[in-house]
Design a protein around this motif. Structure first.
Motif, mmCIF file in Angstrom:
data_model
loop_
_atom_site.group_PDB
_atom_site.id
_atom_site.type_symbol
_atom_site.label_atom_id
_atom_site.label_comp_id
_atom_site.label_asym_id
_atom_site.label_seq_id
_atom_site.Cartn_x
_atom_site.Cartn_y
_atom_site.Cartn_z
ATOM 1 N N HIS A 149 0.822 -1.217 0.000
ATOM 2 C CA HIS A 149 0.000 0.000 0.000
ATOM 3 C C HIS A 149 0.862 1.277 0.000
ATOM 4 C CE1 HIS A 149 -3.156 -2.866 0.791
ATOM 5 N NE2 HIS A 149 -2.497 -3.287 1.851
ATOM 6 N N GLY A 150 1.966 1.247 -0.766
ATOM 7 C CA GLY A 150 2.787 2.438 -0.940
ATOM 8 C C GLY A 150 3.764 2.731 0.192
ATOM 9 N N ALA A 151 3.873 1.832 1.171
ATOM 10 C CA ALA A 151 4.831 2.055 2.267
ATOM 11 C C ALA A 151 5.716 0.821 2.404
ATOM 12 C CB ALA A 151 4.076 2.306 3.568
ATOM 13 N N ASP A 152 6.850 0.981 3.053
ATOM 14 C CA ASP A 152 7.689 -0.187 3.334
ATOM 15 C C ASP A 152 8.416 0.009 4.662
ATOM 16 O OD1 ASP A 152 9.764 1.560 2.705
ATOM 17 O OD2 ASP A 152 10.158 0.665 0.741
ATOM 18 N N VAL A 153 9.062 -1.059 5.129
ATOM 19 C CA VAL A 153 9.725 -1.019 6.436
ATOM 20 C C VAL A 153 10.763 0.097 6.473
ATOM 21 C CG1 VAL A 153 11.346 -2.313 7.910
ATOM 22 C CG2 VAL A 153 9.245 -3.407 7.093
ATOM 23 N N ALA A 154 11.494 0.271 5.365
ATOM 24 C CA ALA A 154 12.542 1.303 5.334
ATOM 25 C C ALA A 154 11.980 2.691 5.628
ATOM 26 C CB ALA A 154 13.228 1.297 3.964
ATOM 27 N N SER A 155 10.680 2.910 5.317
ATOM 28 C CA SER A 155 10.113 4.255 5.494
ATOM 29 C C SER A 155 9.781 4.553 6.956
ATOM 30 C CB SER A 155 8.873 4.434 4.606
ATOM 31 O OG SER A 155 7.844 3.562 5.030
ATOM 32 N N ILE A 156 9.764 3.538 7.839
ATOM 33 C CA ILE A 156 9.449 3.817 9.255
ATOM 34 C C ILE A 156 10.556 3.348 10.209
ATOM 35 C CG2 ILE A 156 6.927 3.913 9.048
ATOM 36 C CD1 ILE A 156 6.855 0.965 10.019
ATOM 37 N N LEU A 157 11.504 2.555 9.699
ATOM 38 C CA LEU A 157 12.568 2.027 10.565
ATOM 39 C C LEU A 157 13.594 3.117 10.861
ATOM 40 C CD1 LEU A 157 13.605 -0.910 11.587
ATOM 41 C CD2 LEU A 157 15.329 -0.590 9.808
ATOM 42 N N THR A 158 14.022 3.208 12.119
ATOM 43 C CA THR A 158 15.120 4.147 12.416
ATOM 44 C C THR A 158 16.432 3.397 12.618
ATOM 45 O OG1 THR A 158 14.460 4.126 14.738
ATOM 46 C CG2 THR A 158 13.689 5.971 13.403
ATOM 47 N N ALA A 159 16.374 2.213 13.271
ATOM 48 C CA ALA A 159 17.610 1.475 13.538
ATOM 49 C C ALA A 159 17.271 0.025 13.847
ATOM 50 C CB ALA A 159 18.330 2.097 14.726
ATOM 51 N N ALA A 160 18.277 -0.845 13.734
ATOM 52 C CA ALA A 160 18.068 -2.256 14.088
ATOM 53 C C ALA A 160 19.282 -2.756 14.850
ATOM 54 C CB ALA A 160 17.854 -3.080 12.820
ATOM 55 N N LEU A 161 19.004 -3.609 15.829
ATOM 56 C CA LEU A 161 20.084 -4.252 16.585
ATOM 57 C C LEU A 161 20.401 -5.564 15.873
ATOM 58 C CD1 LEU A 161 21.701 -3.882 19.290
ATOM 59 C CD2 LEU A 161 20.106 -5.532 20.278
ATOM 60 N N ILE A 162 21.662 -5.726 15.489
ATOM 61 C CA ILE A 162 22.020 -6.865 14.643
ATOM 62 C C ILE A 162 23.163 -7.656 15.274
ATOM 63 C CG2 ILE A 162 23.023 -7.475 12.387
ATOM 64 C CD1 ILE A 162 21.391 -4.969 11.375
ATOM 65 N N SER A 166 29.301 -14.243 12.371
ATOM 66 C CA SER A 166 30.668 -14.503 11.904
ATOM 67 C C SER A 166 31.695 -13.738 12.747
ATOM 68 C CB SER A 166 30.824 -14.183 10.415
ATOM 69 O OG SER A 166 30.635 -12.816 10.211
ATOM 70 N N THR A 167 31.285 -12.646 13.389
ATOM 71 C CA THR A 167 32.237 -11.889 14.223
ATOM 72 C C THR A 167 31.850 -11.938 15.703
ATOM 73 O OG1 THR A 167 30.919 -9.888 13.878
ATOM 74 C CG2 THR A 167 32.743 -10.235 12.352
ATOM 75 N N LEU A 168 30.711 -12.550 15.999
ATOM 76 C CA LEU A 168 30.163 -12.626 17.369
ATOM 77 C C LEU A 168 30.009 -11.237 17.994
ATOM 78 C CD1 LEU A 168 31.932 -15.757 18.940
ATOM 79 C CD2 LEU A 168 30.016 -15.612 17.366
ATOM 80 N N SER A 169 29.607 -10.284 17.164
ATOM 81 C CA SER A 169 29.422 -8.931 17.701
ATOM 82 C C SER A 169 27.981 -8.481 17.503
ATOM 83 C CB SER A 169 30.371 -7.957 16.991
ATOM 84 O OG SER A 169 30.086 -7.971 15.610
ATOM 85 N N VAL A 170 27.534 -7.615 18.418
ATOM 86 C CA VAL A 170 26.178 -7.089 18.296
ATOM 87 C C VAL A 170 26.281 -5.576 18.135
ATOM 88 C CG1 VAL A 170 25.818 -6.997 20.819
ATOM 89 C CG2 VAL A 170 23.856 -7.157 19.312
ATOM 90 N N LYS A 171 25.540 -5.063 17.149
ATOM 91 C CA LYS A 171 25.686 -3.640 16.823
ATOM 92 C C LYS A 171 24.339 -3.021 16.465
ATOM 93 C CE LYS A 171 29.924 -2.979 14.591
ATOM 94 N NZ LYS A 171 30.556 -3.240 13.342
ATOM 95 N N GLU A 172 24.102 -1.807 16.923
ATOM 96 C CA GLU A 172 22.910 -1.069 16.507
ATOM 97 C C GLU A 172 23.274 -0.378 15.192
ATOM 98 O OE1 GLU A 172 20.044 -0.989 18.364
ATOM 99 O OE2 GLU A 172 19.018 0.844 17.815
ATOM 100 N N ARG A 173 22.506 -0.641 14.123
ATOM 101 C CA ARG A 173 22.812 0.020 12.842
ATOM 102 C C ARG A 173 21.635 0.917 12.454
ATOM 103 N NH1 ARG A 173 25.305 -4.546 9.691
ATOM 104 N NH2 ARG A 173 24.590 -3.481 7.828
ATOM 105 N N LEU A 174 21.949 2.089 11.956
ATOM 106 C CA LEU A 174 20.891 3.003 11.526
ATOM 107 C C LEU A 174 20.257 2.478 10.241
ATOM 108 C CD1 LEU A 174 22.664 6.429 12.164
ATOM 109 C CD2 LEU A 174 20.946 5.263 13.590
ATOM 110 N N ALA A 175 18.975 2.812 10.045
ATOM 111 C CA ALA A 175 18.260 2.327 8.860
ATOM 112 C C ALA A 175 19.028 2.645 7.574
ATOM 113 C CB ALA A 175 16.861 2.925 8.827
ATOM 114 N N GLY A 176 19.613 3.849 7.527
ATOM 115 C CA GLY A 176 20.340 4.282 6.337
ATOM 116 C C GLY A 176 21.569 3.436 6.037
ATOM 117 N N GLN A 177 21.987 2.615 6.998
ATOM 118 C CA GLN A 177 23.183 1.787 6.790
ATOM 119 C C GLN A 177 22.835 0.371 6.355
ATOM 120 O OE1 GLN A 177 24.576 2.225 10.862
ATOM 121 N NE2 GLN A 177 26.090 3.754 10.269
#
Ligand SMILES: Cc1cc2nc3c(=O)[nH]c(=O)nc-3n(C[C@H](O)[C@H](O)[C@H](O)COP(=O)(O)OP(=O)(O)OC[C@H]3O[C@@H](n4cnc5c(N)ncnc54)[C@H](O)[C@@H]3O)c2cc1C
Length: 321
Positions: A149-162, A166-177
């Motif tokens: 309906h003309g919207a997607d996750v990228a349009s409302i997401l600000t960041a994700a914890l990932i 392979s590196t056993l690391s956890v990082k908050e990444r901004l949507a733009g990244q």
């Protein structure tokens, strides 16, 4: 070191659960496919850390062993032969939503997308209505950049914890990244979305509810529901619709084995009782070949095939249902 031994070493070390040779079919909307060689259901980020450490200490190179993350299995087809390597599916403790400030929401990656839409509705926040009828999880929605309906996750997401296995690391990444495009992101196979944050807009409850209801009604009228399919098979080519092309090539009702093109929506392929994953794979290739020949358009799949499939030999002889 094989993964059966990794399964033994994981026993008692996870807050979640793990099992060798675990059946995956019931964890997908198609309800097809074989077993995971090693299935892990982490309850926390620490469980992902433990999994990564056990793989490393067992001499299994975490960047070499195939890793598949499963969400609610609503966009994929698991091979009849199952899936080699580790299949990770975030457990129910990672399904939650909470407020962040007056317009923000944060959700665990196992949260069903409709639950996030309802969380927003309860708080009088608009922007997540389109998620109400997408039967995936927040993690799968981020990876796929789910939209409607003309919207997607990228349009409302600000960041994700990932968490990166392979590196056993956890990082908050901004949507733009995250490299979002049409139904895709640039997350690598070893990256597991664990949580996600969204920015929404304050709006009247009635308008939010009305939109959600309209979307639900539209779905019920135009799509076959989530049973025995995985939503849109092909991405829409620029300026056109995959369903329109499939229909224009006269392929509605086409069948290969137990898989057929839906009569209600030509971009949804249904699996009847007794169908195999290979039937779905062969049907997808048969339809793509016919659209290429009939309309000169190269369709790209939106659904994902997980595990090994035989090269399609039935592509040139589909039958009508
Ligand atoms: C009836 C129906 C209607 C649908 N309608 C739409 C629609 O309107 N719009 C739309 O975009 N999609 C739609 N879909 C497809 C699907 O629901 C979405 O793509 C959804 O985002 C997939 O989420 P999932 O949790 O089921 O992911 P899965 O199908 O389990 O996985 C999809 C991909 O995401 C990855 N993944 C899953 N979880 C994670 C995680 N935590 N971290 C990293 N990667 C992860 C998987 O590895 C895989 O590559 C529909 C499907 C059905 C069955």
């Amino acid at each position: 070191m094989n993964l059966d031994q990794v399964a033994t070493r994981l026993r008692g070390r996870l807050a979640g659960r793990s099992a060798a040779h675990f059946p995956l079919a019931r964890l997908t909307t198609y309800r097809l496919g074989g077993d995971a060689e090693l299935y892990v259901e982490p309850a926390t980020v620490s469980d992902l850390q433990v999994l990564g450490e056990v793989l490393r200490d067992s001499g299994v190179d975490a960047s070499g062993v195939p890793v598949t993350v499963l969400g609610r299995g609503s966009n994929l087809v698991v091979s009849d032969d199952g899936v080699e390597g580790v299949v990770i599916r975030l457990g129910p403790r990672l399904a939650w939503t909470r407020e962040t400030g007056s317009r923000g929401a944060r959700a665990g990656a196992a949260t069903p997308l409709p639950q996030l839409a309802n969380h927003a509705l309860r708080r009088g926040l608009s922007g997540a209505e389109f998620l109400v009828a997408i039967p995936g999880s927040v993690g799968g929605g981020v990876r796929m950049n789910a939209g409607a309906h003309g919207a997607d996750v990228a349009s409302i997401l600000t960041a994700a914890l990932i968490f990166d296995l392979s590196t056993l690391s956890v990082k908050e990444r901004l949507a733009g990244q995250l490299g979002f495009g049409y139904r895709c992101s640039e997350l690598s196979a070893s990256e597991v979305v664990v949580e996600a944050s969204f920015d929404l807009k304050v709006a009247a409850d009635s308008s939010i509810r009305e939109r959600m209801e309209a979307y639900r009604r539209h779905r019920a009228k135009t799509q076959p529901g989530a049973a025995q399919n995985a939503g849109s098979v092909f991405k829409n080519p620029p300026g056109d619709s995959a369903g329109r092309l499939v229909e224009a090539c006269g392929l509605q009702g086409f069948r290969v084995g137990g898989a057929s093109v839906s009569e209600l929506h030509a971009n949804f392929f249904m699996a009847a009782e007794g169908a195999s994953s290979q039937d779905v794979y062969d049907l997808v290739h048969a339809v793509a070949e016919r659209v290429r020949a009939g309309a000169g358009v190269e369709l790209e799949t939106e659904i994902r095939f997980v595990g090994r499939f035989r090269p399609s030999t039935r592509a040139s002889a589909p039958e009508h249902a």
